[in-house]
Design an enzyme around this catalytic site. Structure first.
Site, PDB file in Angstrom:
ATOM      1  N   TRP A 183       0.839  -1.207   0.000  1.00 18.35           N
ATOM      2  CA  TRP A 183       0.000   0.000   0.000  1.00 18.35           C
ATOM      3  C   TRP A 183       0.874   1.257   0.000  1.00 18.35           C
ATOM      4  CZ3 TRP A 183      -3.572   1.628   4.700  1.00 18.35           C
ATOM      5  CH2 TRP A 183      -4.218   2.834   4.383  1.00 18.35           C
TER       6      TRP A 183
ATOM      7  N   ASP B  16       1.444  -8.299  -1.571  1.00 19.08           N
ATOM      8  CA  ASP B  16       0.036  -7.912  -1.643  1.00 19.08           C
ATOM      9  C   ASP B  16      -0.062  -6.465  -2.102  1.00 19.08           C
ATOM     10  OD1 ASP B  16      -2.937  -8.419  -0.694  1.00 19.08           O
ATOM     11  OD2 ASP B  16      -2.357  -6.460   0.088  1.00 19.08           O
TER      12      ASP B  16
ATOM     13  N   TYR C  84      -4.021   1.517  -4.814  1.00 16.19           N
ATOM     14  CA  TYR C  84      -2.811   2.018  -4.167  1.00 16.19           C
ATOM     15  C   TYR C  84      -1.996   2.843  -5.163  1.00 16.19           C
ATOM     16  CZ  TYR C  84      -3.789  -1.658  -0.686  1.00 16.19           C
ATOM     17  OH  TYR C  84      -4.377  -2.478   0.259  1.00 16.19           O
TER      18      TYR C  84
ATOM     19  N   GLN D 122      -8.866 -11.078   4.025  1.00 16.97           N
ATOM     20  CA  GLN D 122      -7.824 -10.148   4.470  1.00 16.97           C
ATOM     21  C   GLN D 122      -8.490  -9.032   5.274  1.00 16.97           C
ATOM     22  OE1 GLN D 122      -4.743  -6.875   2.592  1.00 16.97           O
ATOM     23  NE2 GLN D 122      -5.091  -8.758   1.409  1.00 16.97           N
TER      24      GLN D 122
ATOM     25  N   TYR E  14      -3.801  -7.597   7.941  1.00 19.43           N
ATOM     26  CA  TYR E  14      -3.111  -6.401   7.450  1.00 19.43           C
ATOM     27  C   TYR E  14      -2.986  -5.352   8.544  1.00 19.43           C
ATOM     28  CZ  TYR E  14      -7.519  -3.754   6.209  1.00 19.43           C
ATOM     29  OH  TYR E  14      -8.708  -3.075   6.199  1.00 19.43           O
TER      30      TYR E  14
ATOM     31  N   LEU F 180       1.309  -3.854  12.423  1.00 20.96           N
ATOM     32  CA  LEU F 180       2.076  -2.859  13.186  1.00 20.96           C
ATOM     33  C   LEU F 180       1.278  -1.568  13.353  1.00 20.96           C
ATOM     34  CD1 LEU F 180       5.626  -3.384  11.610  1.00 20.96           C
ATOM     35  CD2 LEU F 180       4.767  -4.238  13.795  1.00 20.96           C
TER      36      LEU F 180
ATOM     37  N   GLY G 239       4.165  -3.611   5.569  1.00 18.11           N
ATOM     38  CA  GLY G 239       4.720  -2.694   4.588  1.00 18.11           C
ATOM     39  C   GLY G 239       6.135  -2.258   4.938  1.00 18.11           C
TER      40      GLY G 239
ATOM     41  N   ARG H  34       9.024   1.000   3.525  1.00 17.06           N
ATOM     42  CA  ARG H  34       9.302   2.104   2.601  1.00 17.06           C
ATOM     43  C   ARG H  34      10.718   2.048   2.045  1.00 17.06           C
ATOM     44  NH1 ARG H  34       5.337   6.196   3.177  1.00 17.06           N
ATOM     45  NH2 ARG H  34       6.246   7.021   1.275  1.00 17.06           N
TER      46      ARG H  34
ATOM     47  N   GLN I  77      13.869  -1.401   6.330  1.00 17.43           N
ATOM     48  CA  GLN I  77      12.623  -1.828   6.970  1.00 17.43           C
ATOM     49  C   GLN I  77      12.206  -3.212   6.481  1.00 17.43           C
ATOM     50  OE1 GLN I  77       9.746   1.216   6.113  1.00 17.43           O
ATOM     51  NE2 GLN I  77      10.597   2.681   7.569  1.00 17.43           N
TER      52      GLN I  77
END
Length: 331
Positions: free
Chosen positions: A21, A52, A57, A190, A218, A221, A294, A296, A300
């Site tokens: 996303w 995913d 998005y 999901q 999903y 975090l 996810g 970035r 990560q």
């Protein structure tokens, strides 16, 4: 990395699946395409074989980035999960909300899962992803204007044509899943699930356990909240949807971080970051098959994947849950 099979399929997904996303930039204050591709590649190198994404998005940007990231990789060793049913280019179905695209232009989002729309969306997704099939095709949100029978008939046709392997849903409740199951073999749902968002435990988890359906969690975090890196006064980039969420109010950040401080000794003992510990706890909750996380950038992505290098004992899970049960956030 460890892998788990989706219920009643031959499809094995990595326990940490890359959630793309934020990679699309939309609602996350933009994206850096090169960094997003690098993050997905780094995750793959750590054994994260599942990604995913969704057309909405970045209005196609995320799927294009995923397509670029997997180019040249063995397709039969990658699982692509994408979605349908959210249109920004067609005013039909159930109005969802207004937003701004990555260029700052106002767009209206509609939840629409009509038959012909789904067929078109699938073709568009295949082109953006640079593949000829989708491993798991999921309705993004329920569409109250289209009969579930019509929606699932379209996906059944795509499965017959070999363009889709398996059918899933997102954000469905138990009753909607039962209705869809009349027309197609559903393998998964999901849904949002995290330490601070556990409402699916009441009805959806028991339903999925009883009927043999996988749950893809999903935002485990909670969009960065549960990493311990978000402090009161955190600055969000323009267009970042998190700045308006109650989770990121000063008092909630303080309460959440106090809880994370309580469980940090367990993370330290296992040489894990707090966010990695949160991922492990989530994966050990009843009914949860995989986590969608996810990233970035590559750092990560690598950290998320390496969470799986460890496991939690039942006693550790119980201890963490005990602290969690004392956490109360304000609306």
């Amino acid at each position: 990395m460890r892998y788990r099979k989706l219920a009643n399929t031959v499809l094995s997904l990595s326990e940490v699946t890359f959630g793309a996303w934020a990679a699309g930039g939309w609602m996350w204050g933009g994206t850096e395409r090169g960094a997003a591709v690098e993050a997905m590649r780094a995750a793959y190198d750590q054994g994260v074989t599942s990604i995913d994404t969704a057309p909405i998005y970045g209005q196609g940007a995320s799927e294009e980035i995923v397509g670029e990231a997997i180019r040249g990789l063995p397709r039969d060793q990658i699982q692509i999960l994408t979605k349908y049913g959210m249109r920004w280019d067609l005013k039909q179905g159930e109005f969802g909300f207004s937003s701004k695209d990555n260029d700052g232009k106002t767009i209206d989002i509609y939840k629409y899962a009509g038959k012909e729309s789904i067929i078109k969306e699938c073709e568009d997704s295949l082109k953006r992803l640079g593949t000829d099939y989708i491993d798991l095709y999921q309705i993004h949100w329920p569409d109250t204007t289209t009969p579930i029978a019509e929606t699932m008939e379209a996906v059944s046709r795509l499965i017959e044509q070999g363009k889709v392997r398996f059918a899933g849903v997102c954000n469905y409740d138990a009753a909607q899943m039962a209705e869809a199951e009349k027309y197609i073999s559903l393998v998964s749902n999901q849904v949002p699930y995290s330490m601070v968002k556990r409402d699916i435990e009441k009805e959806l988890v028991p339903y999925c356990l009883e009927h043999g359906k996988s749950i893809l969690a999903y935002s485990p975090l909670e969009r960065g909240l549960l990493t311990g890196k978000m402090k009161p006064g955190h600055h969000f980039e323009a267009g970042d949807h998190r700045q308006g969420l109650s989770y990121f109010k000063v008092e909630n950040l303080q309460r959440t971080n106090a809880f994370l401080d309580q469980i940090k000794p367990i993370a330290d003992e296992k040489q894990l970051a707090v966010g990695q510990l949160v991922i492990l706890w989530t994966l050990q909750q009843p009914g949860i098959t995989i986590t969608l996380v996810g990233a970035r950038n590559k750092e990560q992505a690598i950290q998320n994947a390496k969470a799986i290098d460890q496991q939690l004992s039942e006693e550790e899970v119980t201890a963490i849950t005990g602290y969690l049960d004392q956490l109360e956030l304000i609306a």
